[in-house]
Write an enzyme that holds these catalytic residues in place. Sequence first.
Site, PDB file in Angstrom:
ATOM      1  CE  LYS A  60      -4.028  -1.975  -0.271  1.00 18.58           C
ATOM      2  NZ  LYS A  60      -4.347  -3.104   0.411  1.00 18.58           N
TER       3      LYS A  60
HETATM    4  C1  LIG Z   1      -5.425  -3.835   0.931  1.00 20.60           C
HETATM    5  C2  LIG Z   1      -7.004  -3.890   0.858  1.00 20.60           C
HETATM    6  C3  LIG Z   1      -7.764  -4.050   2.362  1.00 20.60           C
HETATM    7  C4  LIG Z   1      -7.217  -5.042   3.271  1.00 20.60           C
HETATM    8  O1  LIG Z   1      -5.952  -4.575   3.734  1.00 20.60           O
HETATM    9  P1  LIG Z   1      -5.084  -5.571   4.448  1.00 20.60           P
HETATM   10  O2  LIG Z   1      -4.028  -4.617   5.421  1.00 20.60           O
HETATM   11  O3  LIG Z   1      -4.464  -6.366   3.290  1.00 20.60           O
HETATM   12  O4  LIG Z   1      -5.831  -6.289   5.519  1.00 20.60           O
HETATM   13  C5  LIG Z   1      -9.258  -3.768   2.141  1.00 20.60           C
HETATM   14  N1  LIG Z   1      -9.701  -3.206   1.197  1.00 20.60           N
HETATM   15  C6  LIG Z   1      -9.003  -2.880   0.066  1.00 20.60           C
HETATM   16  C7  LIG Z   1      -9.840  -2.038  -0.937  1.00 20.60           C
HETATM   17  C8  LIG Z   1      -7.683  -3.015  -0.095  1.00 20.60           C
HETATM   18  O5  LIG Z   1      -6.924  -2.781  -0.951  1.00 20.60           O
END
Ligand SMILES: *Cc1c(COP(=O)(O)O)cnc(C)c1O
Length: 375
Positions: A184
């Site tokens: 991210k």
């Molecule tokens: C990455 C993501 C999540 C979940 O986050 P994690 O930290 O991987 O659990 C939820 N929603 C969206 C749209 C994402 O891209």
Amino acid sequence: MKQIRLSKCSTNEEEKKAVCKILDNEYLGMGPEVVKFEEDIKQFLELKDREVVCVNSGTSALQLALSVLGIGYDDEVLVPSLTFVASYQAISAVGAKPISCDVKDENLLMDSADVEKRITSKTKAIMPVHYASNPDGMEEIYKIAKKYNLRVVEDAAHSFGSIVGKNYVGSKGDIICFSFDGIKNITSGEGGAIITSDLDLVDKMRDSRLLGVIKDSDKRASGKRSWNFDVTTQGYRFHMSDIMAAIGRVQLKKLPDFAKKRKNLCTHYNHKLTNIQNIQLLLKSVNDVCPHIFVIRVRNNHRKGLIKYLNDKGIQTGIHYNANHLLTYYKTNYQLPITEKASKEILTLPLHVDMDIEDVDYIVTKIEEYFEKNI
Ligand SMILES: *Cc1c(COP(=O)(O)O)cnc(C)c1O
């Protein structure tokens, strides 16, 4: 041959040093470093009268938010089908039912008209997703939420660092959930955060994230623990560790540079891809957006061929996302035409801060080559 990854984290000696410092402390769990990370986020996002609660993933952030709202069995939560399955899993994990909604063709964000259509007496919350880091359209969602007395849990996993109006995402809205997983906009290894101005919820989340032990968060922040405690609700093992917080704190300092880099890459992509037939850009401008993914739409059934061609040239691509309402566990008895069409056309091109403009040029050249050979 050149290999370009779809996404990756970017860490260096600074993150290593920060982790080693925690290891040297010989306390690795949730402690003072997590509190500092929460404070850093608050300062960075310039939050006023709002609190930050860090957890161990974006998925936990969403689940914890729903849980402390008391959403559970027999309740319904509206969610766009075009999202990571994590949004859905967070809803079903509390026992509620994700109600799949369609998106708008122009930006692939939740379609408020479709949302309103699906509200029932069981609906408790709306979970809009800032798809491709775009936080637009929240006004319409909040209007509906107000009209039907619903809570809003924003899945802002893509949009840490994006701007809405004049402020960062997180500075307004009901409950905003971020992800800091490895790919991210910033990472803490794995991790997530919840932001809200509802201080009653903040207290509940601070307890619930660590097995529901009352006020344990505060104690651990000063190196203590509770031995004689009470528990009044269901809790989870969702807390963030000091190791993760240490990584996150370094990454947060780098966010302005990361954002600049990501924006430049996307702007270059947009500039180079504008005139290619069969390719439609999703976000024409990334001024206010801190882009997590770079999504295009590939027309006339060329996606499969293009994916293979690029893969053969060492270029990884992705699909964000296949429709969730078509998965066995979440299958609906109705169709979502825009989502279904879009999910067959969308293609995500490589985007991460260790790429440079030349990588974008290489990718675009290969896309042009594909279309020269496959008209
Ligand atoms: C990455 C993501 C999540 C979940 O986050 P994690 O930290 O991987 O659990 C939820 N929603 C969206 C749209 C994402 O891209």
